[in-house]
Design an enzyme around this catalytic site. Structure first.
Site, PDB file in Angstrom:
ATOM      1  N   ASP A 178      29.838  56.879  46.162  1.00 12.36           N
ATOM      2  CA  ASP A 178      29.419  56.825  44.765  1.00 12.36           C
ATOM      3  C   ASP A 178      30.076  58.058  44.157  1.00 12.36           C
ATOM      4  O   ASP A 178      29.617  59.182  44.375  1.00 12.36           O
ATOM      5  CB  ASP A 178      27.897  56.901  44.633  1.00 12.36           C
ATOM      6  CG  ASP A 178      27.466  56.740  43.188  1.00 12.36           C
ATOM      7  OD1 ASP A 178      28.065  57.408  42.309  1.00 12.36           O
ATOM      8  OD2 ASP A 178      26.548  55.957  42.911  1.00 12.36           O
ATOM      9  N   HIS A 179      31.176  57.868  43.439  1.00 11.81           N
ATOM     10  CA  HIS A 179      31.980  59.048  43.089  1.00 11.81           C
ATOM     11  C   HIS A 179      31.235  59.993  42.140  1.00 11.81           C
ATOM     12  O   HIS A 179      31.592  61.155  42.028  1.00 11.81           O
ATOM     13  CB  HIS A 179      33.355  58.644  42.545  1.00 11.81           C
ATOM     14  CG  HIS A 179      33.357  58.168  41.128  1.00 11.81           C
ATOM     15  ND1 HIS A 179      32.917  56.917  40.761  1.00 11.81           N
ATOM     16  CD2 HIS A 179      33.715  58.785  39.977  1.00 11.81           C
ATOM     17  CE1 HIS A 179      33.037  56.787  39.453  1.00 11.81           C
ATOM     18  NE2 HIS A 179      33.516  57.910  38.943  1.00 11.81           N
ATOM     19  N   HIS A 241      25.514  54.712  39.918  1.00 16.77           N
ATOM     20  CA  HIS A 241      25.635  56.074  39.394  1.00 16.77           C
ATOM     21  C   HIS A 241      24.339  56.565  38.751  1.00 16.77           C
ATOM     22  O   HIS A 241      23.885  57.683  39.011  1.00 16.77           O
ATOM     23  CB  HIS A 241      26.771  56.158  38.373  1.00 16.77           C
ATOM     24  CG  HIS A 241      28.076  55.607  38.870  1.00 16.77           C
ATOM     25  ND1 HIS A 241      28.511  55.791  40.159  1.00 16.77           N
ATOM     26  CD2 HIS A 241      29.038  54.877  38.256  1.00 16.77           C
ATOM     27  CE1 HIS A 241      29.699  55.203  40.315  1.00 16.77           C
ATOM     28  NE2 HIS A 241      30.030  54.635  39.173  1.00 16.77           N
TER      29      HIS A 241
HETATM   30  C1  BG6 Z   1      33.198  53.261  37.835  1.00 18.35           C
HETATM   31  C2  BG6 Z   1      33.010  52.009  37.025  1.00 18.35           C
HETATM   32  O1  BG6 Z   1      32.340  53.250  38.940  1.00 18.35           O
HETATM   33  O2  BG6 Z   1      32.915  54.396  37.031  1.00 18.35           O
HETATM   34  C3  BG6 Z   1      33.870  52.032  35.782  1.00 18.35           C
HETATM   35  O3  BG6 Z   1      33.338  50.878  37.810  1.00 18.35           O
HETATM   36  C4  BG6 Z   1      33.642  53.309  35.011  1.00 18.35           C
HETATM   37  O4  BG6 Z   1      33.599  50.900  34.967  1.00 18.35           O
HETATM   38  C5  BG6 Z   1      33.765  54.535  35.908  1.00 18.35           C
HETATM   39  O5  BG6 Z   1      34.590  53.379  33.974  1.00 18.35           O
HETATM   40  C6  BG6 Z   1      33.407  55.810  35.175  1.00 18.35           C
HETATM   41  O6  BG6 Z   1      33.700  56.905  35.988  1.00 18.35           O
HETATM   42  P1  BG6 Z   1      34.060  58.314  35.376  1.00 18.35           P
HETATM   43  O7  BG6 Z   1      34.207  59.215  36.549  1.00 18.35           O
HETATM   44  O8  BG6 Z   1      35.324  58.140  34.605  1.00 18.35           O
HETATM   45  O9  BG6 Z   1      32.927  58.688  34.467  1.00 18.35           O
END
Ligand code: BG6
Length: 490
Positions: A178-179, A241
């Site tokens: 989960d980045h 997230h």
């Molecule tokens: C991803 C989603 O997990 O997170 C995308 O699949 C989204 O739809 C993205 O745009 C947002 O990540 P960040 O790091 O750019 O806020």
């Protein structure tokens, strides 16, 4: 830096994520010495490609990163190898197996194997099963699996996937990405809470009025319509997230700051999240889809989107935790595409003093005190701000809000690794703190499934918000009903 030794097998080596994030993350680890002589990456995908072509692809992906010494990018790319692979054909795994064994010997990786799945999720289970069946796991080093989202599309499919993975890997060998957990300021929630008496001692329903979490995106669906139109914001952002952020805000203090102890507390927090009945879900969840406007086309008109799509590109919700700490404190969350700006922030709104001794007793509408608000800026700026009340300078006695703020400097921000760099390193180190455990994912799906079922039955009134806004009016009404407002509003 201590060098991590491993052969990494990457499924989805020519994919978008690999090219945009994974090779740069590995290159940064290489520059810092966490990866050095003893690592190799075996890339696979359906396309045929030679090792040289693959090394070129890797070099292209990292070309924007400055070298810290001459020839570094070229040396790095020499650790990359390629084999085309059809994940459904058992005999292809034998080819990978032999190649991995050779690379292990050639690079002296001590039998450590990390398998990384970054491809169409319908193959995750098949790959995992074959890794074991065809004998790709090593007997002497570690065997780990890193797996990208989406982890299922509801509880049942997630459970099925997890059962399949479990036939090959134990829970402590699985790293579910989960980045958002790799973001500096998401990790900072714990430092802020458990490192500061003045924060943590007020972190409960006696002093906090409500907590707001906003993941706002400016872009629309872009090139991902095929995936997104089948997913929607609830699955794409809320189930993963937002749930992970909320769990960190709500959890109790872990016994120690280790992955096992942190996990226990996050799971406990998610267990006490109230699972709504369908009618509660209808009252506490708002969905939206963007219309045309502000120079952009409507979601329904985007390439690859069903012209009558009922997929939500916006979600706002009120969450409640049924436990001693949080009873009565709503957590309002929202996320959406084509909103006013790209940012992530958390606003913690404290209760006002019970009596405002500064208000003019002859004028009932005179309410001078503002709520104290602690804002955690996750991105693009990183830092905190605390809104306090102070006396306005001058004659008489009136108060005004003032801000104490800390923002990370540009050089701090440069120091902070990108989420994928950090998470790759954690996985190589075997540290699970910033990965989602199965139990967390399971509770998050059970919570989300109720909403999804309701929304799949009831036809939405879409489109219902203008690009560049902060979502549909119902999102503001969700808070107004409780006598509250979003702290961030236009
Ligand atoms: C991803 C989603 O997990 O997170 C995308 O699949 C989204 O739809 C993205 O745009 C947002 O990540 P960040 O790091 O750019 O806020």
């Amino acid at each position: 830096a201590t060098e991590n030794k491993a052969v990494i097998t990457l499924f989805g080596a020519t994919g978008d994520l690999a090219k945009r994030k994974l090779y740069t993350a590995l290159f940064k680890l290489y520059q810092k010495g966490y990866l050095a002589d003893h690592f190799a990456l075996l890339g696979t995908s359906r396309h045929e490609m030679s090792d040289e072509e693959f090394q070129k692809l890797v070099q292209d992906s990292i070309k924007d990163i400055e070298e810290t010494r001459n020839g570094e990018a070229a040396d790095f790319s020499k650790h990359f190898f390629y084999k085309a692979h059809d994940v459904t054909k058992p005999e292809h795994y034998t080819i990978l197996k032999d190649r991995i064994a050779e690379l292990d010997k050639q690079f002296g990786t001590d039998g450590n194997r990390l398998f990384y799945m970054s491809m169409a999720p319908q193959f995750f289970g098949t790959i995992a099963l074959n890794l074991k069946k065809q004998g790709l796991l090593s007997d002497d080093g570690f065997n780990r699996l890193v797996i990208e989202k989406p982890f299922g599309r509801d509880f049942d499919s997630a459970k099925k996937l997890n059962d399949e993975l479990s036939k090959t890997f134990d829970e402590d060998q699985i790293f579910r990405i989960d980045h958002y957990l790799g973001k500096e300021m998401v990790q900072n929630i714990q430092a802020l809470r458990f490192g500061n008496t003045i924060i943590e001692s007020l972190w409960n329903n006696r002093y906090i009025d409500n907590i707001q979490v906003t993941l706002s995106e400016k872009l629309g669906v872009e090139e991902r319509a095929g995936y997104y139109d089948n997913s929607g914001a609830l699955r794409d952002m809320v189930q993963n997230h937002i749930m992970q952020i909320v769990a960190q805000l709500a959890m109790e203090q872990p016994v120690s700051f280790t992955d096992t102890d942190v996990r226990v507390e996050k799971i406990k927090a998610l267990r006490s999240l109230r699972v709504y009945t369908p009618s509660e879900a209808a009252a506490n969840f708002v969905r939206g889809q963007y219309d045309a406007g502000n120079g952009t086309e409507a979601y329904r008109d985007a390439d690859g989107v069903d012209p009558e799509s009922g997929t939500e590109t916006f979600v706002a919700a009120k969450l409640l935790f049924d436990n001693y700490r949080w009873s009565g404190v709503p957590f309002y969350v929202r996320t959406g595409k084509k909103l006013a700006d790209k940012f992530t922030r958390i606003d913690v709104v404290f209760k006002k003093p019970l009596i405002d001794i500064f208000a003019d007793p002859r004028n009932e509408s005179d309410q001078s005190l503002n709520s104290n608000v602690l804002t955690i800026f996750v991105e693009p700026k990183s830092g905190f701000a605390m809104q306090l009340n102070a006396k306005r300078a001058g004659q008489g006695f009136t108060t005004q809000p003032v801000n104490l703020s800390y923002l990370q400097s540009d050089s701090d921000k440069k120091e902070a690794p990108e989420p994928y760099e950090r998470l790759f390193h954690d996985a190589l180190e075997g540290n699970h703190t910033n990965f989602a455990s199965w139990a967390e994912i399971a509770y998050a799906w059970k919570f989300v499934d109720v909403i999804r079922k309701l929304w799949d039955i009831e036809k939405p009134q879409f489109p219902n918000y203008t690009p560049g806004s902060m979502g549909p009016a119902a999102s503001d009404e969700l808070l107004a009903r409780d006598g509250r407002k979003w702290v961030y509003r236009l």
